[in-house]
Design a protein around this motif. Sequence first.
Motif, short mmCIF file in Angstrom:
data_model
loop_
_atom_site.label_atom_id
_atom_site.label_comp_id
_atom_site.label_asym_id
_atom_site.label_seq_id
_atom_site.Cartn_x
_atom_site.Cartn_y
_atom_site.Cartn_z
N GLY A 1 0.77 -1.23 0.00
CA GLY A 1 0.00 0.00 0.00
C GLY A 1 0.81 1.28 0.00
N ARG A 2 2.10 1.19 0.15
CA ARG A 2 2.95 2.38 0.25
C ARG A 2 3.32 2.91 -1.14
N ARG A 3 3.37 4.21 -1.24
CA ARG A 3 3.79 4.88 -2.46
C ARG A 3 5.29 5.16 -2.38
N LEU A 4 6.05 4.64 -3.34
CA LEU A 4 7.48 4.89 -3.43
C LEU A 4 7.73 5.83 -4.60
N LEU A 5 8.47 6.88 -4.35
CA LEU A 5 8.78 7.86 -5.37
C LEU A 5 10.30 7.99 -5.46
N VAL A 6 10.85 7.67 -6.62
CA VAL A 6 12.29 7.74 -6.83
C VAL A 6 12.62 9.03 -7.56
N ASP A 7 13.32 9.93 -6.86
CA ASP A 7 13.73 11.21 -7.42
C ASP A 7 15.08 11.02 -8.11
N MET A 8 15.07 11.09 -9.43
CA MET A 8 16.27 10.82 -10.22
C MET A 8 16.92 12.10 -10.75
N ALA A 9 16.49 13.25 -10.25
CA ALA A 9 17.01 14.52 -10.76
C ALA A 9 18.52 14.67 -10.55
N GLY A 10 19.05 14.08 -9.49
CA GLY A 10 20.48 14.18 -9.21
C GLY A 10 21.31 13.05 -9.80
N GLY B 1 0.90 -4.55 -3.77
CA GLY B 1 -0.12 -3.52 -3.72
C GLY B 1 0.46 -2.15 -3.40
N ALA B 2 1.73 -1.97 -3.71
CA ALA B 2 2.41 -0.68 -3.51
C ALA B 2 2.60 -0.05 -4.88
N GLY B 3 3.16 1.14 -4.91
CA GLY B 3 3.41 1.80 -6.17
C GLY B 3 4.83 2.31 -6.24
N LEU B 4 5.41 2.28 -7.43
CA LEU B 4 6.75 2.83 -7.66
C LEU B 4 6.66 3.82 -8.80
N GLU B 5 7.02 5.07 -8.50
CA GLU B 5 6.95 6.15 -9.48
C GLU B 5 8.31 6.82 -9.58
N LEU B 6 8.58 7.43 -10.74
CA LEU B 6 9.84 8.10 -10.98
C LEU B 6 9.61 9.59 -11.18
N ALA B 7 10.60 10.38 -10.79
CA ALA B 7 10.54 11.83 -10.99
C ALA B 7 11.92 12.33 -11.38
N GLY B 8 11.94 13.41 -12.16
CA GLY B 8 13.18 14.10 -12.46
C GLY B 8 14.08 13.43 -13.47
N LEU B 9 13.51 12.61 -14.37
CA LEU B 9 14.34 12.02 -15.42
C LEU B 9 14.83 13.13 -16.35
#
Length: 123
Positions: free
Chosen positions: A48-57, A80-88
């Motif tokens: 159920g947890r939302r994971l957000l990977v910040d790849m800007a650096g 049932g969790a989520g993995l999302e990416l940011a900052g590509l």
Amino acid sequence: MVPEAESERFTVAVETVDGAVVLTLAGELDHDTAQPLRDALDEALVPGRRLLVDMAGLGFCDSTGLNVLLNTRLAAQEAGAGLELAGLHGPVARMFRITGADGVFPVHADVTEALRTPHGEGA
């Protein structure tokens, strides 16, 4: 906030922001530096947890880094969790685009946008 995991060329910092676990990557993610990311993702992966990977650096990501993220995405789906990416951006965005991996993750311009977007929806 969880302490930063680091190697000489790569760091991953983990914090909880608005209920999401944000993993902020910096440096070069490759075969030699991927273990701290594996460990951080394994620890953060909770149903159920939302994971957000910040790849800007992130200045570089090879196939090992991509596979860590793809494998975690599958494990997250099963849990049932989520993995999302940011900052590509730059060469990292290009690698995700060429491999088609940018189409299997919800991808956001940056962490701020991601946190404003409902869980699981990409830009």
